[in-house]
Scaffold this active site. Sequence first.
Site, short mmCIF file in Angstrom:
data_model
loop_
_atom_site.label_atom_id
_atom_site.label_comp_id
_atom_site.label_asym_id
_atom_site.label_seq_id
_atom_site.Cartn_x
_atom_site.Cartn_y
_atom_site.Cartn_z
N VAL A 15 0.84 -1.20 0.00
CA VAL A 15 0.00 0.00 0.00
C VAL A 15 0.88 1.25 0.00
CG1 VAL A 15 -1.78 1.30 1.22
CG2 VAL A 15 -1.86 -1.21 1.20
N LYS A 16 0.67 2.09 -0.98
CA LYS A 16 1.47 3.30 -1.17
C LYS A 16 0.73 4.49 -0.54
CE LYS A 16 4.17 5.19 -5.05
NZ LYS A 16 4.25 5.15 -6.53
N LEU A 17 1.41 5.16 0.41
CA LEU A 17 0.81 6.24 1.18
C LEU A 17 1.58 7.54 1.01
CD1 LEU A 17 0.49 4.19 4.48
CD2 LEU A 17 -1.43 4.75 2.98
#
Length: 217
Positions: free
Chosen positions: A86-88
Amino acid sequence: MKFFIDTANLDQIREAQALGVLDGVTTNPSLMAKEGITGANNILKHYVDICNIVDGDVSAEVIATDFEGMVREGEALAALHPQIVVKLPMIADGIKACKYFSDNGIRTNMTLVFSAGQALLAAKAGATYVSPFIGRLDDISTDGLHLISEIRLIYDNYEFETEILAASVRHTMHIIDCAKLGADVMTGPLSSIIGLLKHPLTDSGLAQFLADYKKGN
């Protein structure tokens, strides 16, 4: 050093995979749009298509900028495929979400990192990857490679397990320089990876070998 390709183009991903050196993929909404991939359902399907091509991690970016939205989107992305990371975004709620995901066994990539302080916070929150954007720093006359060296020093000082993912790699020398500085991962266009193959002495040497072989037959 791990090699990721930064694209949403399936043909380019297949070509990089066929080389036998690809370790993963990063992408984002802009790269999706460039390939004509729009709409939530189409984007989610495209992430799965990418996962089915590569063997390694695939960073999938949330759109939300609030904690609750990031958690909701991130959990949905992580459920798509075991390879999803998951890219935040590197903002306060992004750090909160990173800590939440870390505590719940979901891997993360903190993106849009432009300072050593941001990278330190990401590591403290348990990020799997931190993505300093070296090319964008170069664009504003700031040394992106110096940031890689700062983060490497800090992470080594405290034995953080977060991997340094050199992002916004623009060309082949960026890859070489990041490798010298100890970046764990690079992500860039296919052209930057292919560029590592090129050397005029290789081409001329091979041409000579072939010419000499033909003389003897």
